[in-house]
Design an enzyme around this catalytic site. Structure first.
Site, PDB file in Angstrom:
ATOM      1  N   HIS A   1       0.837  -1.156   0.277  1.00  0.00           N
ATOM      2  CA  HIS A   1      -0.019  -0.001   0.124  1.00  0.00           C
ATOM      3  C   HIS A   1       0.827   1.202   0.014  1.00  0.00           C
ATOM      4  O   HIS A   1       1.965   1.443   0.756  1.00  0.00           O
ATOM      5  CB  HIS A   1      -1.009  -0.032   1.234  1.00  0.00           C
ATOM      6  CG  HIS A   1      -1.854   1.419   1.435  1.00  0.00           C
ATOM      7  ND1 HIS A   1      -1.662   1.976   2.358  1.00  0.00           N
ATOM      8  CD2 HIS A   1      -2.840   1.760   0.547  1.00  0.00           C
ATOM      9  CE1 HIS A   1      -2.369   3.237   2.529  1.00  0.00           C
ATOM     10  NE2 HIS A   1      -3.174   3.077   1.275  1.00  0.00           N
TER      11      HIS A   1
ATOM     12  N   GLU B   1       0.521  -0.719  -5.006  1.00  0.00           N
ATOM     13  CA  GLU B   1      -0.437   0.298  -5.204  1.00  0.00           C
ATOM     14  C   GLU B   1       0.410   1.776  -4.951  1.00  0.00           C
ATOM     15  O   GLU B   1       1.113   1.846  -4.164  1.00  0.00           O
ATOM     16  CB  GLU B   1      -1.586   0.153  -4.262  1.00  0.00           C
ATOM     17  CG  GLU B   1      -2.572   1.314  -4.399  1.00  0.00           C
ATOM     18  CD  GLU B   1      -2.758   2.351  -3.291  1.00  0.00           C
ATOM     19  OE1 GLU B   1      -3.691   2.967  -3.101  1.00  0.00           O
ATOM     20  OE2 GLU B   1      -1.501   2.513  -2.647  1.00  0.00           O
TER      21      GLU B   1
ATOM     22  N   ASP C   1      -0.140   6.145  -5.701  1.00  0.00           N
ATOM     23  CA  ASP C   1      -1.138   7.288  -5.930  1.00  0.00           C
ATOM     24  C   ASP C   1      -0.939   8.103  -7.003  1.00  0.00           C
ATOM     25  O   ASP C   1       0.507   8.739  -6.866  1.00  0.00           O
ATOM     26  CB  ASP C   1      -1.402   7.923  -4.410  1.00  0.00           C
ATOM     27  CG  ASP C   1      -1.696   6.858  -3.314  1.00  0.00           C
ATOM     28  OD1 ASP C   1      -2.931   6.560  -3.035  1.00  0.00           O
ATOM     29  OD2 ASP C   1      -0.795   6.596  -2.487  1.00  0.00           O
TER      30      ASP C   1
ATOM     31  N   HIS D   1       0.426  10.680  -2.049  1.00  0.00           N
ATOM     32  CA  HIS D   1      -0.608  10.647  -1.078  1.00  0.00           C
ATOM     33  C   HIS D   1      -1.191  12.053  -0.557  1.00  0.00           C
ATOM     34  O   HIS D   1      -2.058  12.339  -0.773  1.00  0.00           O
ATOM     35  CB  HIS D   1      -0.501   9.350  -0.204  1.00  0.00           C
ATOM     36  CG  HIS D   1      -2.088   9.055   0.255  1.00  0.00           C
ATOM     37  ND1 HIS D   1      -2.488   9.993   1.293  1.00  0.00           N
ATOM     38  CD2 HIS D   1      -2.803   7.986   0.409  1.00  0.00           C
ATOM     39  CE1 HIS D   1      -3.765   9.000   1.618  1.00  0.00           C
ATOM     40  NE2 HIS D   1      -3.728   8.233   1.219  1.00  0.00           N
TER      41      HIS D   1
ATOM     42  N   ASP E   1      -3.772   4.169  -7.784  1.00  0.00           N
ATOM     43  CA  ASP E   1      -4.744   5.016  -7.114  1.00  0.00           C
ATOM     44  C   ASP E   1      -5.121   6.261  -7.654  1.00  0.00           C
ATOM     45  O   ASP E   1      -4.120   7.169  -7.291  1.00  0.00           O
ATOM     46  CB  ASP E   1      -4.412   4.822  -5.614  1.00  0.00           C
ATOM     47  CG  ASP E   1      -5.651   5.318  -4.871  1.00  0.00           C
ATOM     48  OD1 ASP E   1      -6.665   5.388  -5.272  1.00  0.00           O
ATOM     49  OD2 ASP E   1      -5.513   5.080  -3.439  1.00  0.00           O
TER      50      ASP E   1
END
Length: 274
Positions: A5, A25, A27, A41, A85
């Protein structure tokens, strides 16, 4: 699939792969015009994590291309899925189409290199809300207009905002998408979340003839007890800040004979038939 993540800095890729992730993942942050700028993020983010790590998006793609290209010195064979993301909630919905065009072109130029790259990872487009569905239309339009529609086979769709599953299905119908769909369910690791919607997604996945959910994953899991709960329900993947904890749980007697890590030979768009 164990999804690392918030892997937003280039140096974090190896860090999370070394912990056992086979998917990452990251962003994508856009400017006000819908142009993808950085992997970032921002604050707030998960408890116990630094929210500010970042990289230039195109440089990140250049690196991850090498990490997923056979025979490249940087190859990490275990990395088979990239989840983008897309922080579309930070820009106007009117810019979602422009954002889709831009991300498609940057993947064409920096990851697939318009047919000259052998980078092989599957791509999962994580859309925060159904209202931003024009991103998907633009992405597919751009691949077609640029002459690379075949890359659609490598790209899946996932709505991450915990919205009504029937509402998501309706949007997928509007877009004409009946395959290559993942469904996320979860919340930041700072909070607890029940399993009602997760169970509903799994039930739809397992319904014969239902084509709007092929895989289901839970996020963001850090406690082993919640990992076990999700595995018992039958998820296809887990997103975690701690992939090594997921690995340890998978080795437990209860799960060792039921689950294994996905490899490149496992098609992420096919429903698992156990």
């Amino acid at each position: 699939w164990i999804m690392g993540h918030m892997v937003n800095a280039i140096e974090q890729v190896d860090e999370f792969l070394n912990l056992g992730a086979n998917a990452i993942e990251f962003d994508i942050d856009f400017d006000k015009d819908g142009i993808a700028q950085i992997t970032h993020h921002g604050i707030p983010c998960d408890c116990g994590r630094k929210c500010t790590k970042k990289a230039i998006f195109t440089e990140y793609l250049d690196n991850i291309r090498q990490v997923t290209t056979p025979d490249d010195p940087k190859l990490r064979e275990q990395l088979v899925l990239l989840a983008l993301d897309l922080k579309l909630q930070r820009i106007s919905s009117a810019k979602a189409y422009r954002a889709g065009e831009d991300v498609a072109k940057k993947l064409l130029d920096h990851y697939w290199q318009r047919g000259n790259s052998r980078a092989r990872a599957y791509i999962l487009l994580n859309i925060p809300l159904v209202e931003d569905y024009e991103f998907i239309r633009a992405f597919k339009d751009t691949l077609k207009n640029e002459g690379y529609e075949s890359y659609n086979d490598k790209v899946g769709i996932n709505f991450t905002g915990n919205e009504d599953l029937d509402k998501i299905r309706d949007v997928l119908e509007i877009l004409g998408i009946h395959k290559q769909v993942w469904q996320a369910d979860g919340i930041t690791s700072c909070f607890a979340r029940g399993t009602e919607r997760l169970k509903e997604a799994l039930e739809k996945r397992d319904t014969p003839g239902y084509s709007y959910i092929n895989k289901v994953y839970a996020w963001t899991l850090v406690r082993k007890s919640i990992m076990r709960r999700s595995l018992r329900l039958g998820v296809d993947g887990v997103m975690s800040n701690n992939p090594d904890r997921v690995i340890k749980v998978l080795k437990e007697k209860e799960f060792a004979d039921k689950f294994r890590l996905a490899t490149y030979n496992d098609n992420p768009w096919e429903k698992f038939r156990g």
